[in-house]
Design a protein around this motif. Structure first.
Motif, short mmCIF file in Angstrom:
data_model
loop_
_atom_site.label_atom_id
_atom_site.label_comp_id
_atom_site.label_asym_id
_atom_site.label_seq_id
_atom_site.Cartn_x
_atom_site.Cartn_y
_atom_site.Cartn_z
N TRP A 194 33.09 33.47 26.68
CA TRP A 194 31.70 33.17 27.03
C TRP A 194 31.16 32.32 25.91
CZ3 TRP A 194 33.78 37.67 25.39
CH2 TRP A 194 33.27 38.26 24.23
N PRO A 195 29.95 31.73 26.04
CA PRO A 195 29.47 30.78 25.04
C PRO A 195 29.50 31.28 23.60
CG PRO A 195 28.10 30.64 26.98
CD PRO A 195 29.04 31.81 27.19
N ALA A 196 29.23 32.56 23.36
CA ALA A 196 29.13 33.07 21.98
C ALA A 196 30.41 33.73 21.48
CB ALA A 196 27.96 34.05 21.87
N GLY A 197 31.48 33.80 22.28
CA GLY A 197 32.68 34.46 21.78
C GLY A 197 33.77 34.62 22.82
N GLN A 198 34.80 35.37 22.42
CA GLN A 198 35.90 35.66 23.32
C GLN A 198 36.63 36.91 22.84
OE1 GLN A 198 38.68 32.40 23.30
NE2 GLN A 198 39.63 33.06 21.42
N LEU A 199 37.30 37.57 23.77
CA LEU A 199 38.12 38.73 23.47
C LEU A 199 39.39 38.65 24.32
CD1 LEU A 199 35.54 41.67 23.53
CD2 LEU A 199 37.03 41.11 21.60
N THR A 200 40.46 39.25 23.80
CA THR A 200 41.65 39.40 24.63
C THR A 200 41.78 40.87 25.00
OG1 THR A 200 43.11 39.69 22.72
CG2 THR A 200 42.89 37.45 23.61
N ALA A 201 42.47 41.12 26.09
CA ALA A 201 42.68 42.48 26.57
C ALA A 201 44.10 42.60 27.08
CB ALA A 201 41.69 42.82 27.67
N THR A 202 44.65 43.78 26.98
CA THR A 202 45.96 44.08 27.53
C THR A 202 45.76 44.92 28.78
OG1 THR A 202 46.93 44.02 25.32
CG2 THR A 202 48.20 45.14 27.04
N LEU A 203 46.34 44.44 29.88
CA LEU A 203 46.20 45.13 31.16
C LEU A 203 47.50 45.86 31.50
CD1 LEU A 203 44.35 42.51 33.37
CD2 LEU A 203 43.41 44.16 31.75
N ASP A 204 47.35 47.02 32.11
CA ASP A 204 48.50 47.79 32.58
C ASP A 204 48.98 47.21 33.91
OD1 ASP A 204 48.12 49.55 30.41
OD2 ASP A 204 46.68 50.73 31.57
N GLU A 205 50.19 47.59 34.29
CA GLU A 205 50.74 47.17 35.58
C GLU A 205 50.16 48.07 36.67
OE1 GLU A 205 52.95 44.65 36.40
OE2 GLU A 205 52.78 43.93 34.34
N THR A 206 49.08 47.61 37.29
CA THR A 206 48.45 48.36 38.38
C THR A 206 48.29 47.40 39.56
OG1 THR A 206 46.18 47.78 37.80
CG2 THR A 206 47.11 49.74 36.73
N PRO A 207 48.14 47.92 40.77
CA PRO A 207 47.91 47.02 41.91
C PRO A 207 46.71 46.10 41.70
CG PRO A 207 48.45 49.22 42.70
CD PRO A 207 48.27 49.32 41.20
N THR A 208 45.62 46.64 41.17
CA THR A 208 44.43 45.82 40.96
C THR A 208 44.66 44.81 39.85
OG1 THR A 208 43.05 47.67 41.68
CG2 THR A 208 41.94 45.88 40.53
N GLY A 209 45.34 45.21 38.78
CA GLY A 209 45.66 44.29 37.70
C GLY A 209 46.50 43.11 38.18
N LYS A 210 47.47 43.39 39.04
CA LYS A 210 48.31 42.32 39.60
C LYS A 210 47.49 41.39 40.48
CE LYS A 210 52.49 45.09 39.37
NZ LYS A 210 53.45 45.90 40.13
N ALA A 211 46.60 41.95 41.30
CA ALA A 211 45.75 41.12 42.16
C ALA A 211 44.84 40.23 41.32
CB ALA A 211 44.93 42.00 43.09
N LEU A 212 44.31 40.79 40.23
CA LEU A 212 43.46 40.01 39.34
C LEU A 212 44.25 38.87 38.71
CD1 LEU A 212 40.67 39.72 37.88
CD2 LEU A 212 41.65 41.12 36.07
N ALA A 213 45.45 39.17 38.22
CA ALA A 213 46.28 38.15 37.57
C ALA A 213 46.57 36.99 38.51
CB ALA A 213 47.58 38.77 37.06
N GLU A 214 46.81 37.30 39.78
CA GLU A 214 47.10 36.26 40.76
C GLU A 214 45.90 35.35 41.01
OE1 GLU A 214 48.64 38.23 44.23
OE2 GLU A 214 50.41 38.96 43.13
N ALA A 215 44.69 35.86 40.77
CA ALA A 215 43.47 35.09 41.02
C ALA A 215 43.04 34.25 39.82
CB ALA A 215 42.34 36.03 41.41
N LEU A 216 43.67 34.45 38.66
CA LEU A 216 43.25 33.74 37.46
C LEU A 216 43.63 32.27 37.52
CD1 LEU A 216 44.14 36.39 34.73
CD2 LEU A 216 41.92 35.95 35.80
#
Length: 122
Positions: free
Chosen positions: A7-29
């Motif tokens: 976002w304009p003032a910063g950034q963060l990284t995150a580690t996601l687990d292998e979940t159905p929702t996580g996979k769906a999110l990754a495909e949309a990136l």
């Protein structure tokens, strides 16, 4: 899997687990959206539809990356929300838990309502 949220003032990284929702999110990136704030939580639309998973939770640790199925949104709590009891991070309703931030989630306090926000693979 690792993602970067910026976002304009910063950034963060995150580690996601292998979940159905996580996979769906990754495909949309990558995803670009407009940020909303609710107490000490940032949330935004992802355009991803997902079902509530069996281990969905409403109370999570600050820094949890959660998916709010009712709003097709990422919910990123870094502290109490308006419905929290004490210092807990209580989401609007049960959410799918995707993972957690690698750094200090309090950096999310620099996100302002309406800020452009981007999620991509890190």
């Amino acid at each position: 899997m690792r993602i970067r949220i910026s976002w304009p003032a910063g950034q963060l990284t995150a580690t996601l687990d292998e979940t159905p929702t996580g996979k769906a999110l990754a495909e949309a990136l990558p995803i670009s959206a407009s940020a909303h704030t609710w107490g000490e939580e940032v949330y935004f639309d992802t355009g991803v539809c997902a079902a509530l998973e069996h281990d969905a939770r409403q109370v999570v640790d600050p820094g949890t990356v959660a998916f709010w199925t009712e709003g097709d949104a990422l919910a990123l709590p870094y502290g109490p929300t308006p419905i929290s009891r004490g210092g807990e991070s209580r989401l609007a309703s049960p959410c799918n838990v995707l993972g957690s931030f690698d750094g200090d989630p309090r950096l999310l306090s620099t996100v302002r309502d309406g800020d452009p926000i981007r999620v991509e693979l890190a």
